[in-house]
Design an enzyme around this catalytic site. Sequence first.
Site, short mmCIF file in Angstrom:
data_model
loop_
_atom_site.label_atom_id
_atom_site.label_comp_id
_atom_site.label_asym_id
_atom_site.label_seq_id
_atom_site.Cartn_x
_atom_site.Cartn_y
_atom_site.Cartn_z
N HIS A 144 0.89 -1.15 -0.09
CA HIS A 144 -0.05 0.13 -0.09
C HIS A 144 0.96 1.38 -0.22
CE1 HIS A 144 -3.17 -2.66 2.49
NE2 HIS A 144 -3.00 -2.80 1.16
N LYS A 204 6.13 6.23 7.52
CA LYS A 204 5.12 5.28 8.37
C LYS A 204 6.30 4.81 9.43
CE LYS A 204 1.51 3.61 5.51
NZ LYS A 204 0.95 2.44 4.97
N TYR A 206 1.18 1.65 13.93
CA TYR A 206 2.24 2.17 13.20
C TYR A 206 1.84 3.96 13.19
CZ TYR A 206 -1.21 1.07 9.48
OH TYR A 206 -2.35 0.67 8.76
N ASP A 233 -7.00 -5.77 -2.10
CA ASP A 233 -5.53 -6.13 -2.35
C ASP A 233 -5.23 -7.19 -3.45
OD1 ASP A 233 -4.39 -4.30 -0.55
OD2 ASP A 233 -4.00 -5.87 0.98
#
Length: 190
Positions: free
Chosen positions: A61, A71, A131, A169
């Site tokens: 992603h 991130k 995250y 996905d």
Amino acid sequence: MEIIDTAISEVKIIVPKVFGDDRGYFFESWNAAKYAEAGIDGNWVQDNESRSKFGVLRGLHFQAAPYTQAKLVRVIEGAVLDVAVDIRRGSPTFGKHVAVELSSDNKRQLFVPRGFAHGFVVLSESVLFAYKCDNVYMPSHERGIAFDDPTLGIDWRVNLSEYILSPKDMKNPRFADAELFDYRKKEYLQ
């Protein structure tokens, strides 16, 4: 805290200093001054957490400009293989990836800068994954790349028959067909 350089200089592994005894443990999972000294300036605006079971693969992603994200990822419980892929056309490491096992045992973190696609597969029975992001999630700007694209050569360490993917996905485009960033224009930094 120890910073471990990876094959892609912008992607960093962070090993926190853990203080443990018979009561348990303590470590700093974020300290702005210490991370800035290490070259990781995080103006974090969003924290995310997910729980997943063995074989779940989330990724690859990223978000398109102007909602690109850096991130800082870690595992609270369990273990994952975490992957960052350089998607900046013209970059010396374009199409290369870093794969790192993150677990509640090793307490490592991975810094994934803007301009990289990110994903992970769960290696343990389940995982609690956390995250920090330096930009908000914007569904209209969410993008993806097929996790199993052979040009990326990622060894996910789990047999293909065991992957559990979201419907979204399953439809991610191949690397060659994905909407990526231009390294020279620095659009991924917007």
